[in-house]
Design a protein around this motif. Sequence first.
Motif, short mmCIF file in Angstrom:
data_model
loop_
_atom_site.label_atom_id
_atom_site.label_comp_id
_atom_site.label_asym_id
_atom_site.label_seq_id
_atom_site.Cartn_x
_atom_site.Cartn_y
_atom_site.Cartn_z
N MET A 1 0.65 -1.14 -0.06
CA MET A 1 -0.04 0.02 0.04
C MET A 1 1.00 1.14 -0.09
O MET A 1 1.86 1.38 0.52
CB MET A 1 -1.12 -0.06 1.21
CG MET A 1 -1.86 -1.17 1.44
SD MET A 1 -3.16 -0.98 0.03
CE MET A 1 -4.22 0.05 0.40
N ILE A 2 0.40 2.46 -0.55
CA ILE A 2 1.02 3.53 -0.62
C ILE A 2 0.09 4.67 -0.03
O ILE A 2 -1.08 4.61 -0.02
CB ILE A 2 1.62 4.09 -2.02
CG1 ILE A 2 0.39 4.17 -2.91
CG2 ILE A 2 2.33 3.10 -2.62
CD1 ILE A 2 0.58 4.94 -4.20
N TYR A 3 0.78 5.67 0.45
CA TYR A 3 -0.06 7.00 0.96
C TYR A 3 0.25 7.82 -0.07
O TYR A 3 1.37 8.11 -0.38
CB TYR A 3 0.43 7.37 2.33
CG TYR A 3 0.01 6.52 3.50
CD1 TYR A 3 -1.57 5.96 3.50
CD2 TYR A 3 0.90 6.18 4.61
CE1 TYR A 3 -1.96 5.02 4.32
CE2 TYR A 3 0.34 5.32 5.78
CZ TYR A 3 -1.10 4.78 5.60
OH TYR A 3 -1.50 4.06 6.68
N ARG A 4 -0.67 8.78 -0.52
CA ARG A 4 -0.25 9.85 -1.23
C ARG A 4 -0.64 11.04 -0.19
O ARG A 4 -1.66 11.12 0.52
CB ARG A 4 -1.59 9.86 -2.34
CG ARG A 4 -1.35 8.83 -3.38
CD ARG A 4 -2.05 9.00 -4.66
NE ARG A 4 -1.72 8.28 -5.54
CZ ARG A 4 -2.46 7.33 -6.06
NH1 ARG A 4 -3.80 7.03 -5.79
NH2 ARG A 4 -2.13 6.07 -6.84
N PHE A 5 0.44 12.02 -0.09
CA PHE A 5 0.31 13.21 0.85
C PHE A 5 0.23 14.37 -0.21
O PHE A 5 0.90 14.59 -1.20
CB PHE A 5 1.54 13.03 1.44
CG PHE A 5 1.55 12.21 2.61
CD1 PHE A 5 1.07 12.48 3.80
CD2 PHE A 5 2.45 10.87 2.24
CE1 PHE A 5 1.21 11.17 4.76
CE2 PHE A 5 2.50 9.92 3.29
CZ PHE A 5 1.91 10.02 4.40
N ARG A 6 -0.26 15.63 0.53
CA ARG A 6 -0.30 16.95 -0.16
C ARG A 6 0.55 17.73 0.95
O ARG A 6 -0.02 17.63 2.02
CB ARG A 6 -1.66 17.51 -0.35
CG ARG A 6 -1.31 19.06 -0.68
CD ARG A 6 -2.30 19.36 -1.53
NE ARG A 6 -2.13 18.93 -3.01
CZ ARG A 6 -2.99 19.32 -4.10
NH1 ARG A 6 -4.11 20.04 -3.82
NH2 ARG A 6 -2.62 18.70 -5.23
N ILE A 7 1.61 18.28 0.69
CA ILE A 7 2.32 19.01 1.46
C ILE A 7 2.27 20.37 1.08
O ILE A 7 2.62 20.73 -0.03
CB ILE A 7 3.99 18.42 1.73
CG1 ILE A 7 3.94 16.97 1.74
CG2 ILE A 7 4.81 19.14 2.73
CD1 ILE A 7 3.60 16.04 2.74
N ILE A 8 1.93 21.23 2.09
CA ILE A 8 1.59 22.54 1.86
C ILE A 8 2.38 23.41 2.66
O ILE A 8 2.54 23.27 3.87
CB ILE A 8 0.31 23.10 2.02
CG1 ILE A 8 -0.60 22.11 1.18
CG2 ILE A 8 0.12 24.39 1.67
CD1 ILE A 8 -2.29 22.41 1.38
N LEU A 9 3.30 24.26 2.09
CA LEU A 9 4.07 25.27 2.79
C LEU A 9 3.21 26.23 3.22
O LEU A 9 2.48 26.83 2.54
CB LEU A 9 5.20 25.84 1.95
CG LEU A 9 6.11 26.88 2.52
CD1 LEU A 9 7.02 26.40 3.67
CD2 LEU A 9 7.41 27.61 1.55
N ASP A 10 3.39 26.67 4.81
CA ASP A 10 2.41 27.73 5.36
C ASP A 10 3.21 29.04 4.59
O ASP A 10 3.98 29.74 5.24
CB ASP A 10 2.53 27.74 6.73
CG ASP A 10 1.83 28.63 7.47
OD1 ASP A 10 0.89 29.38 6.77
OD2 ASP A 10 1.88 28.89 8.60
N ALA B 1 6.58 4.23 11.82
CA ALA B 1 6.08 4.12 10.37
C ALA B 1 4.82 4.80 10.19
O ALA B 1 4.09 5.10 11.16
CB ALA B 1 5.60 2.60 10.39
N LEU B 2 4.71 5.32 9.02
CA LEU B 2 3.83 5.92 8.62
C LEU B 2 2.32 5.28 9.00
O LEU B 2 1.49 6.18 9.55
CB LEU B 2 3.51 6.34 7.16
CG LEU B 2 4.74 7.05 6.48
CD1 LEU B 2 4.73 7.16 5.04
CD2 LEU B 2 4.98 8.53 7.12
N HIS B 3 2.30 4.02 8.71
CA HIS B 3 0.83 3.45 9.14
C HIS B 3 0.78 3.22 10.42
O HIS B 3 -0.59 3.18 10.90
CB HIS B 3 0.74 1.92 8.36
CG HIS B 3 1.92 1.28 8.81
ND1 HIS B 3 1.75 0.28 10.14
CD2 HIS B 3 2.94 0.63 8.18
CE1 HIS B 3 2.85 -0.27 10.42
NE2 HIS B 3 3.56 -0.30 9.04
N ASP B 4 1.65 3.54 11.36
CA ASP B 4 1.27 3.65 12.81
C ASP B 4 0.66 5.00 13.13
O ASP B 4 0.16 5.22 14.43
CB ASP B 4 2.69 3.62 13.67
CG ASP B 4 3.47 2.16 13.43
OD1 ASP B 4 2.44 1.17 13.33
OD2 ASP B 4 4.62 2.41 13.66
#
Length: 163
Positions: A1-10, A78-81
């Motif tokens: 499985m993969i996670y898709r992230f959106r990372i936004i600079l403030d 881990a990310l899934h944790d």
Amino acid sequence: MIYRFRIILDAEEDIFRDIELESSSTFEDLHNTIIQSFGMSGHEMATFYVTDEEWNQGEAIALTDMFEEPSKLMHQTALHDIFTDDQKTALYVYDFLNMWTFFVTCVEEAESIAGVSYPQLVFSHGVVPDEAPQKTFEQSEEVQSDDDQEGWEDESYQDDQWY
């Protein structure tokens, strides 16, 4: 499985990156992917903070053991944790002197694609400024007490009365 992230600079302008990582990746992998995709040097301290839906900061996940109280470490978590059906957001603070602040949202969980190597930068929007956007730290009026608003003129703060 993969996670898709959106990372936004403030920042005032829209500056964000969409990235994909395997769900078994660590927060250190996410940290490295963020600094690479935003062009950061990677030589500064950083911490993730688990947040609620209103971005209120909670538990820390630190790059190194730098807090007095125990916290989770990026290379051990881990990310899934952390990212679950109920938990989708975190703050990422890079370089505590300049306070580069990023909003991290796990937007989707999906099947990995055979032949694709992760992590990967999927989409990039906006140019990162040379200096971190200025931060204004304000205490909400709901949290301020009457004592906070009275100031130092109050008689109880005279030098000979400190105890």
